[in-house]
Design an enzyme around this catalytic site. Structure first.
Site, PDB file in Angstrom:
ATOM      1  N   GLY A   5       0.781  -1.230   0.000  1.00 40.31           N
ATOM      2  CA  GLY A   5       0.000   0.000   0.000  1.00 40.31           C
ATOM      3  C   GLY A   5       0.812   1.278   0.000  1.00 40.31           C
ATOM      4  N   ASN A  36       1.487   3.187  -2.574  1.00 35.19           N
ATOM      5  CA  ASN A  36       0.756   4.174  -3.371  1.00 35.19           C
ATOM      6  C   ASN A  36      -0.475   4.678  -2.623  1.00 35.19           C
ATOM      7  OD1 ASN A  36       2.033   4.719  -5.992  1.00 35.19           O
ATOM      8  ND2 ASN A  36       1.830   2.518  -6.319  1.00 35.19           N
ATOM      9  N   LEU A  83      -3.649  -6.549  -7.912  1.00 35.16           N
ATOM     10  CA  LEU A  83      -3.250  -7.629  -8.821  1.00 35.16           C
ATOM     11  C   LEU A  83      -4.417  -8.563  -9.127  1.00 35.16           C
ATOM     12  CD1 LEU A  83       0.254  -8.452  -7.287  1.00 35.16           C
ATOM     13  CD2 LEU A  83      -0.322  -6.852  -9.134  1.00 35.16           C
ATOM     14  N   ASN A 131      -5.349   3.463 -13.044  1.00 36.06           N
ATOM     15  CA  ASN A 131      -4.328   2.515 -12.595  1.00 36.06           C
ATOM     16  C   ASN A 131      -2.961   3.174 -12.721  1.00 36.06           C
ATOM     17  OD1 ASN A 131      -3.208  -0.166 -11.944  1.00 36.06           O
ATOM     18  ND2 ASN A 131      -2.488  -0.141 -14.059  1.00 36.06           N
ATOM     19  N   HIS A 135       0.953   2.205 -13.401  1.00 37.24           N
ATOM     20  CA  HIS A 135       1.788   1.107 -13.899  1.00 37.24           C
ATOM     21  C   HIS A 135       3.252   1.564 -13.887  1.00 37.24           C
ATOM     22  CE1 HIS A 135       2.794  -2.520 -16.132  1.00 37.24           C
ATOM     23  NE2 HIS A 135       3.582  -1.771 -16.882  1.00 37.24           N
ATOM     24  N   ASP A 163      -3.463  -2.556 -19.594  1.00 42.32           N
ATOM     25  CA  ASP A 163      -2.602  -1.362 -19.705  1.00 42.32           C
ATOM     26  C   ASP A 163      -2.780  -0.643 -21.036  1.00 42.32           C
ATOM     27  OD1 ASP A 163      -1.509  -2.027 -17.186  1.00 42.32           O
ATOM     28  OD2 ASP A 163      -0.009  -3.312 -18.102  1.00 42.32           O
ATOM     29  N   GLU A 214       5.767   7.121  -9.353  1.00 38.20           N
ATOM     30  CA  GLU A 214       4.436   6.664  -8.938  1.00 38.20           C
ATOM     31  C   GLU A 214       3.823   7.535  -7.853  1.00 38.20           C
ATOM     32  OE1 GLU A 214       3.896   2.364  -8.355  1.00 38.20           O
ATOM     33  OE2 GLU A 214       5.911   2.106  -9.168  1.00 38.20           O
TER      34      GLU A 214
END
Length: 214
Positions: A12, A14, A91, A108, A110, A151, A181
């Protein structure tokens, strides 16, 4: 006020960047309604608890088949009436019904510069292993809307990160998190919360502070 639900599978980090952004004011007009994990051991749930955010686990292992899991997950997500769903290291392959219902309302992050090192099989450390194996000099991260592909949705923000001579996948992963990120995911949420993002013909238009599209 933009109501978001953050979906997580692991530590976690992010999620923490989002929480910090809201608390420090770099993400405005936003509240986290809930954190949903597919993994009961995800430390992200502890992070949510520490900040008074509702955390819930819906694990595929608790259901007889994927369809039952998908239905339970979607019902729980719908119950929060979220304006935006944020996949922050989640995931799980999203069911198409969820993607259609939340069109241009799921984002999202990536850990590469899409379209490089993305798609099926590229997740977690595998992304950075691929970048190092290829010998690229620059990698980075991408925030994008989620569509039915892997993606392949419209790109919102990207941030490049230099690859260094002695990098390991773990070192590169950490740098991409810190330099990309944790910066562009909060920024994307703030832009969406303040009506600065539009999707037209599969591309994202960002309105700057002057009102002009960029």
């Amino acid at each position: 006020m933009l109501k978001i639900v953050v979906c997580v599978s692991g530590g976690g980090t992010n999620l923490q960047a989002i929480i910090d952004g809201i608390e420090k004011g770099s993400i405005t007009n936003t509240e986290i309604a809930a954190v949903i994990s597919n993994n009961p051991g995800a430390y992200a749930l502890e992070r949510a608890k520490n900040h008074g955010i509702e955390g819930v686990c819906i694990s595929p292992k608790e259901f007889p088949d994927r369809e039952s899991f998908n239905q339970a997950f979607l019902e729980k997500l719908d119950s929060y009436q979220a304006d935006l769903v944020v996949l922050a290291g989640f995931l799980v392959v999203l069911p198409e019904i969820m993607i259609r219902r939340y069109q241009n309302r799921i984002i999202n992050v990536h850990p590469s510069l899409i379209p490089s090192f993305c798609g099926k099989g590229y997740y977690g450390l595998k992304v950075h292993e691929g970048a190092l194996k290829r010998g690229v000099k620059v990698t980075g991260a991408t925030v994008h809307f989620v569509d039915e592909g892997t993606d392949t949705g419209p790109i919102i923000l990207q941030q490049p990160v230099a690859v260094e001579q002695d990098d390991t996948p773990e070192l590169l992963q950490r740098r991409v998190m810190e330099q990309a990120e944790w910066k562009i995911l909060p920024r994307a949420i703030d832009l969406i919360a303040n009506g600065k993002i539009q999707v037209e013909d599969g591309k994202v238009l960002i309105q700057d502070d002057s009102g002009a599209d960029t």
